[in-house]
Design a protein around this motif. Structure first.
Motif, PDB file in Angstrom:
ATOM      1  N   GLY A 102       0.829  -1.103   0.108  1.00 25.60           N
ATOM      2  CA  GLY A 102       0.013  -0.081   0.026  1.00 25.60           C
ATOM      3  C   GLY A 102       0.813   1.235   0.160  1.00 25.60           C
ATOM      4  O   GLY A 102       2.164   1.240  -0.602  1.00 25.60           O
ATOM      5  N   ILE A 103       0.318   2.364   0.626  1.00 27.72           N
ATOM      6  CA  ILE A 103       1.063   3.693   0.543  1.00 27.72           C
ATOM      7  C   ILE A 103       2.255   3.601   1.478  1.00 27.72           C
ATOM      8  O   ILE A 103       3.131   4.271   1.075  1.00 27.72           O
ATOM      9  CB  ILE A 103       0.216   4.899   1.030  1.00 27.72           C
ATOM     10  N   ALA A 104       2.541   2.605   2.348  1.00 30.13           N
ATOM     11  CA  ALA A 104       3.558   2.669   2.942  1.00 30.13           C
ATOM     12  C   ALA A 104       4.768   1.963   2.313  1.00 30.13           C
ATOM     13  O   ALA A 104       5.841   2.196   2.621  1.00 30.13           O
ATOM     14  CB  ALA A 104       3.535   1.547   4.062  1.00 30.13           C
ATOM     15  N   GLY A 105       4.455   1.094   0.958  1.00 28.94           N
ATOM     16  CA  GLY A 105       5.682   0.883   0.345  1.00 28.94           C
ATOM     17  C   GLY A 105       6.347   2.105  -0.201  1.00 28.94           C
ATOM     18  O   GLY A 105       7.324   1.687  -1.258  1.00 28.94           O
ATOM     19  N   LEU A 106       5.678   3.049  -0.385  1.00 37.08           N
ATOM     20  CA  LEU A 106       6.406   4.255  -1.354  1.00 37.08           C
ATOM     21  C   LEU A 106       7.182   5.214  -0.295  1.00 37.08           C
ATOM     22  O   LEU A 106       8.127   6.004  -0.864  1.00 37.08           O
ATOM     23  CB  LEU A 106       5.342   5.330  -1.552  1.00 37.08           C
TER      24      LEU A 106
END
Length: 544
Positions: free
Chosen positions: A79-83
């Protein structure tokens, strides 16, 4: 694209925007920009335009297409944490040999012990010199030295900001360096003594600047009452401490020109003397005095525990010295010439003003931690049992300044370029005696004869022709210096004439100022002169 697919993409987009708004505070600006580009790229997923959108996203973020593919994969998995940027596995670890790290920290600590101060830039220079001695070309850079010392410097700054919460309430406990706990329960139980340079410049009798005097105070821990002081030009020493203790132990008596409205009623002998480990308070002479008077000497564990005796210095500077001509501070070095030009108080005048301030003001004010009664009232109410009142001779033999002199024929003694004569001293002509005196007034000295380990009192000796004068040791030295400069003989008569000329000069200045006073606004007449007090003569034998 069908309506269902468009609806799903819209829902995903709304969901992504909701997540972005909800988590925006957890991400940097760069990471938030990545999220917007990658989420927009997901709208082209499964379409023929995905390749072009992928290339456009890489250009917008300044990354390669391969990096964009990796970001998309992380986004789908986490999700967004992977960015978010992933920290390095070795982040925070210094890539230096342990020997260099140990040398840098050890050098910094040793260079900042006691009163020494070694900056981090100097440590970097020492590292460079150390590498040259070892013949190594690969050594820690200045930036690496700074990174190694950063935690040490932060810890030192944190230690400097630690403060004692102070004492509040009715109970106070002191802990000595030996680990002994003293519960403060009554007056004259624990006294504390310390020195400081007064923030004021004094002058001699002819207006020449002498410098800043040293103020020594003795404070009763239970009441915070000032027990005694000593103000002089000498630097802190065991002898100065003794004079302050003598003033604290004996009942106070002052001349009429000091004019205190209240009585300085505090006196006695303490049970403990609590101080720092300075040589002026831990000498063998202080140990002998404490042993003779039954005082137990105690040392503070840390300098921060001396607030009780050091706090009055700040009050004296802000409330008393700052209102007088010649006031100076540590930040006034550029204006020192102007300060000396404005200074006009002699040491004797300053001492009289300070005594009146302490007696009529400071000791009459309540302490911040016991606001129910004044310091003097608390001292009187806190007395358990009135201690023994020591005689002047018992205290003189222990606390007064001393010099050795030889008795001349006829019972005369020469000291400070003055000639003294004492009764019953003619029988000791040719013998060496011990003189004890108070530097604030040397017109009278006490003569002792050493017998074994003790001194036996013989007589008082008075300066010839100066029996009714008051002359300090510092002023006597200044007069002798001026007489030598004018190549005049230094005798009691010449010193007396110097004092009389000075008093006459001061009296003329006062009379001139009074004649120049403006007329009173109410009566139109010049103000009346204040009648001078009649001259009083004292018999020194009756005084003592």
């Amino acid at each position: 694209m069908t309506n269902n697919e468009a609806r799903e993409n819209c829902e995903k987009s709304e969901e992504c925007e909701t997540i972005a708004i909800w988590r925006i505070e957890d991400f940097s600006i760069e990471e938030h920009r990545r999220f917007r580009v990658i989420s927009r790229l997901q709208l082209h997923r499964g379409q023929g335009s995905y390749r072009e959108a992928e290339i456009q996203a890489a250009q917008e973020l300044g990354l390669s297409v391969r990096s964009i593919k990796r970001l998309v994969r992380h986004y789908r998995e986490s999700g967004i944490a992977g960015l978010k940027r992933q920290p390095r596995s070795d982040a925070g670890q210094l890539k230096l040999e342990p020997e260099w790290q140990e040398f840098i920290i050890k050098t910094y600590r040793q260079g900042n012990r006691g009163m020494r101060c070694l900056r981090r830039s100097q440590v970097a220079k020492l590292v460079e010199l150390r590498a040259a001695e070892l013949g190594e070309s690969d050594y820690p850079s200045r930036r690496s030295v700074y990174r190694i010392l950063a935690p040490e410097i932060a810890r030192k700054e944190q230690e400097s900001k630690k403060r004692s919460p102070g004492w509040s309430g009715e109970k106070l406990e002191l802990r000595t360096k030996e680990g002994i706990e003293i519960k403060i329960d009554y007056s004259n139980q624990v006294w504390q003594c310390d020195h400081t340079l007064a923030d004021i410049v004094v002058v001699d009798s002819h207006g020449e600047p002498l410098g800043r005097p040293t103020l020594t105070t003795v404070i009763d821990t239970y009441s915070r009452c000032v027990m005694g002081i000593h103000l002089g030009m000498e630097r802190p020493s065991a002898a100065v401490t003794c004079l302050a203790l003598r003033h604290s132990i004996l009942p106070k008596q002052y001349r009429a020109d000091y004019e205190p409205q209240k009585l300085w009623e505090s006196y006695g002998v303490p049970r403990y003397l609590y101080s720092d480990a300075g040589s002026d308070l831990t000498s063998s002479h202080i140990d002998q005095i404490a042993s003779r008077l039954g005082i137990t000497l105690c040392l503070r564990r840390r300098p921060a525990e001396g607030g009780i005796v050091e706090r009055p210095f700040g009050t004296f500077n802000s409330e008393f010295f700052s209102t007088l001509p010649g006031y100076t501070t540590a930040y006034a070095k550029p204006h020192l010439g102007q300060i000396k030009a404005e200074a006009c108080l002699t040491l004797e005048q300053l001492d009289g003003l300070l005594v009146r301030y302490i007696v009529d003001n400071y000791n009459q004010q309540p302490d911040a931690r016991s606001s129910q009664e004044s310091r003097m009232a608390r001292w009187k109410s806190g007395q358990m049992v009135a201690g023994p009142l020591l005689s002047d001779r018992e205290v003189d033999i222990l606390l007064m300044r001393q010099n050795r002199r030889r008795v001349y024929q006829g019972g005369y003694i020469r000291f400070a370029n003055l000639l003294y004569r004492g009764e019953y001293l003619s029988g000791y002509a040719g013998e060496e005696v011990v003189l004890r005196y108070d530097p604030s007034d040397i017109t009278t000295v006490w003569v002792y004869r050493q017998q074994g380990a003790e001194d036996v009192f013989l007589a008082r000796a008075h300066a010839q022709n100066l029996e009714t004068e008051c002359l300090s040791l510092a002023e006597a030295k200044a007069i002798s210096r001026r007489l030598r400069e004018t190549q005049r003989e230094i005798t009691n008569e010449s010193v007396l004439m110097e004092i009389r000329d000075r008093l006459r000069f001061v009296e003329q200045l006062r009379s001139t100022d009074e004649l120049d006073l403006p007329e009173s606004e109410e009566t139109g007449q010049p103000p009346k002169k204040k009648p001078s007090s009649p001259l009083r003569l004292y018999d020194y034998d009756q005084l003592f």
